[in-house]
Design a protein around this motif. Structure first.
Motif, PDB file in Angstrom:
ATOM      1  N   LEU A  25       3.291   4.183  -9.141  1.00 43.30           N
ATOM      2  CA  LEU A  25       2.150   3.369  -9.584  1.00 43.30           C
ATOM      3  C   LEU A  25       1.978   2.138  -8.704  1.00 43.30           C
ATOM      4  O   LEU A  25       0.846   1.740  -8.397  1.00 43.30           O
ATOM      5  N   GLN A  26       3.082   1.537  -8.273  1.00 44.07           N
ATOM      6  CA  GLN A  26       2.997   0.380  -7.375  1.00 44.07           C
ATOM      7  C   GLN A  26       2.355   0.795  -6.058  1.00 44.07           C
ATOM      8  O   GLN A  26       1.510   0.079  -5.509  1.00 44.07           O
ATOM      9  N   GLY A  27       2.741   1.966  -5.565  1.00 39.31           N
ATOM     10  CA  GLY A  27       2.134   2.484  -4.335  1.00 39.31           C
ATOM     11  C   GLY A  27       0.653   2.761  -4.505  1.00 39.31           C
ATOM     12  O   GLY A  27      -0.159   2.448  -3.616  1.00 39.31           O
ATOM     13  N   VAL A  28       0.272   3.322  -5.641  1.00 34.95           N
ATOM     14  CA  VAL A  28      -1.146   3.572  -5.922  1.00 34.95           C
ATOM     15  C   VAL A  28      -1.912   2.253  -5.958  1.00 34.95           C
ATOM     16  O   VAL A  28      -3.022   2.142  -5.430  1.00 34.95           O
ATOM     17  N   TRP A  29      -1.313   1.224  -6.571  1.00 33.56           N
ATOM     18  CA  TRP A  29      -1.972  -0.085  -6.641  1.00 33.56           C
ATOM     19  C   TRP A  29      -2.227  -0.631  -5.236  1.00 33.56           C
ATOM     20  O   TRP A  29      -3.341  -1.047  -4.916  1.00 33.56           O
ATOM     21  N   GLY A  34      -5.679  -2.139  -1.103  1.00 35.49           N
ATOM     22  CA  GLY A  34      -5.822  -2.188   0.359  1.00 35.49           C
ATOM     23  C   GLY A  34      -7.093  -1.506   0.825  1.00 35.49           C
ATOM     24  O   GLY A  34      -7.823  -2.029   1.685  1.00 35.49           O
ATOM     25  N   LEU A  35      -7.378  -0.348   0.262  1.00 37.49           N
ATOM     26  CA  LEU A  35      -8.601   0.370   0.621  1.00 37.49           C
ATOM     27  C   LEU A  35      -9.841  -0.416   0.209  1.00 37.49           C
ATOM     28  O   LEU A  35     -10.784  -0.551   0.994  1.00 37.49           O
ATOM     29  N   CYS A  36      -9.832  -0.957  -1.002  1.00 37.31           N
ATOM     30  CA  CYS A  36     -10.992  -1.740  -1.472  1.00 37.31           C
ATOM     31  C   CYS A  36     -11.226  -2.975  -0.606  1.00 37.31           C
ATOM     32  O   CYS A  36     -12.363  -3.263  -0.222  1.00 37.31           O
ATOM     33  N   VAL A  37     -10.164  -3.705  -0.333  1.00 36.95           N
ATOM     34  CA  VAL A  37     -10.289  -4.926   0.477  1.00 36.95           C
ATOM     35  C   VAL A  37     -10.772  -4.581   1.888  1.00 36.95           C
ATOM     36  O   VAL A  37     -11.639  -5.263   2.445  1.00 36.95           O
ATOM     37  N   THR A  38     -10.236  -3.510   2.456  1.00 41.54           N
ATOM     38  CA  THR A  38     -10.654  -3.104   3.798  1.00 41.54           C
ATOM     39  C   THR A  38     -12.125  -2.717   3.823  1.00 41.54           C
ATOM     40  O   THR A  38     -12.877  -3.159   4.707  1.00 41.54           O
ATOM     41  N   VAL A  64     -10.817  -5.242  -9.701  1.00 45.80           N
ATOM     42  CA  VAL A  64     -11.260  -4.463 -10.854  1.00 45.80           C
ATOM     43  C   VAL A  64     -11.399  -2.981 -10.478  1.00 45.80           C
ATOM     44  O   VAL A  64     -10.987  -2.096 -11.234  1.00 45.80           O
ATOM     45  N   VAL A  65     -11.947  -2.700  -9.302  1.00 42.18           N
ATOM     46  CA  VAL A  65     -12.068  -1.306  -8.846  1.00 42.18           C
ATOM     47  C   VAL A  65     -10.674  -0.696  -8.670  1.00 42.18           C
ATOM     48  O   VAL A  65     -10.409   0.427  -9.111  1.00 42.18           O
ATOM     49  N   ALA A  66      -9.767  -1.434  -8.031  1.00 44.14           N
ATOM     50  CA  ALA A  66      -8.400  -0.941  -7.844  1.00 44.14           C
ATOM     51  C   ALA A  66      -7.700  -0.763  -9.192  1.00 44.14           C
ATOM     52  O   ALA A  66      -6.907   0.165  -9.370  1.00 44.14           O
ATOM     53  N   SER A  67      -8.014  -1.619 -10.154  1.00 46.27           N
ATOM     54  CA  SER A  67      -7.443  -1.491 -11.496  1.00 46.27           C
ATOM     55  C   SER A  67      -7.913  -0.214 -12.180  1.00 46.27           C
ATOM     56  O   SER A  67      -7.142   0.443 -12.881  1.00 46.27           O
ATOM     57  N   ALA A  68      -9.171   0.134 -11.981  1.00 41.06           N
ATOM     58  CA  ALA A  68      -9.691   1.382 -12.551  1.00 41.06           C
ATOM     59  C   ALA A  68      -9.001   2.586 -11.922  1.00 41.06           C
ATOM     60  O   ALA A  68      -8.645   3.550 -12.619  1.00 41.06           O
ATOM     61  N   LEU A  69      -8.786   2.545 -10.608  1.00 42.61           N
ATOM     62  CA  LEU A  69      -8.061   3.631  -9.938  1.00 42.61           C
ATOM     63  C   LEU A  69      -6.615   3.693 -10.425  1.00 42.61           C
ATOM     64  O   LEU A  69      -6.066   4.780 -10.649  1.00 42.61           O
ATOM     65  N   LEU A  70      -5.993   2.541 -10.618  1.00 44.56           N
ATOM     66  CA  LEU A  70      -4.636   2.491 -11.137  1.00 44.56           C
ATOM     67  C   LEU A  70      -4.581   3.033 -12.563  1.00 44.56           C
ATOM     68  O   LEU A  70      -3.638   3.732 -12.931  1.00 44.56           O
ATOM     69  N   ALA A  71      -5.595   2.736 -13.359  1.00 39.42           N
ATOM     70  CA  ALA A  71      -5.637   3.248 -14.732  1.00 39.42           C
ATOM     71  C   ALA A  71      -5.660   4.767 -14.749  1.00 39.42           C
ATOM     72  O   ALA A  71      -4.983   5.403 -15.568  1.00 39.42           O
ATOM     73  N   PHE A  72      -6.416   5.349 -13.842  1.00 42.78           N
ATOM     74  CA  PHE A  72      -6.441   6.810 -13.759  1.00 42.78           C
ATOM     75  C   PHE A  72      -5.058   7.337 -13.363  1.00 42.78           C
ATOM     76  O   PHE A  72      -4.586   8.342 -13.909  1.00 42.78           O
ATOM     77  N   ALA A  73      -4.387   6.650 -12.441  1.00 41.55           N
ATOM     78  CA  ALA A  73      -3.041   7.063 -12.032  1.00 41.55           C
ATOM     79  C   ALA A  73      -2.056   6.937 -13.191  1.00 41.55           C
ATOM     80  O   ALA A  73      -1.211   7.811 -13.387  1.00 41.55           O
TER      81      ALA A  73
END
Length: 149
Positions: A25-29, A34-38, A64-73
């Motif tokens: 999960l830390q890796g997914v975060w 990183g992808l969102c910021v880039t 918030v977008v990364a949090s949504a992706l993390l929630a799915f993970a």
């Protein structure tokens, strides 16, 4: 669930499995943020910086977008709604600890963004896990099959 699958949590506590879940999960975060910021930095024509991930230059939309992706993970990896809070908070406490080590002094804005991100992750992952748990309960023809919670 087929008869060959072993429901998670039925064999007791497995520390290595839990640590592997947290590290995943830390890796997914970090991949998500990183992808969102880039993508955001490229879109506005700037160079991405570590301050946008670990410092006071955090971008609330990316978090918030990364949090949504993390929630799915969390939904896929943890699979239990009662464990969503533990895993969500663990990811963000680790991130805040790393950010504090990297940036030393962080503003209240950083902690506000992390609080919002952790809340989004928790609420969304809990909802996804809850829906998955409710789908696994089949009622029909006089028999009930329920996923252990």
């Amino acid at each position: 669930m087929s008869n060959k699958e072993i429901p998670l949590g039925t064999l007791g506590f497995d520390a290595r499995y839990t640590v592997a879940q947290i590290l995943t999960l830390q890796g997914v975060w970090y991949l998500s943020i990183g992808l969102c910021v880039t993508l955001y930095s490229v879109y506005i024509g700037e160079k991405p910086t570590l301050g946008q991930v670990f410092g006071d230059d955090v971008i609330i939309g990316c978090n918030v977008v990364a949090s949504a992706l993390l929630a799915f993970a969390v939904h896929v990896i943890v699979e239990r709604s009662r464990k969503c809070l533990d895993f969500s908070v663990t990811v963000f406490l680790a991130h805040v600890s790393i950010s504090t080590a990297v940036s030393h002094l962080l503003s209240a804005y950083f902690f506000l963004v992390m609080s919002v991100s952790a809340t989004v992750t928790y609420l969304l992952s809990r909802r996804l896990c809850y829906l998955k748990e409710m789908n696994s309960v089949a009622v029909g023809s006089g028999s009930r099959t329920a996923s252990p919670v």
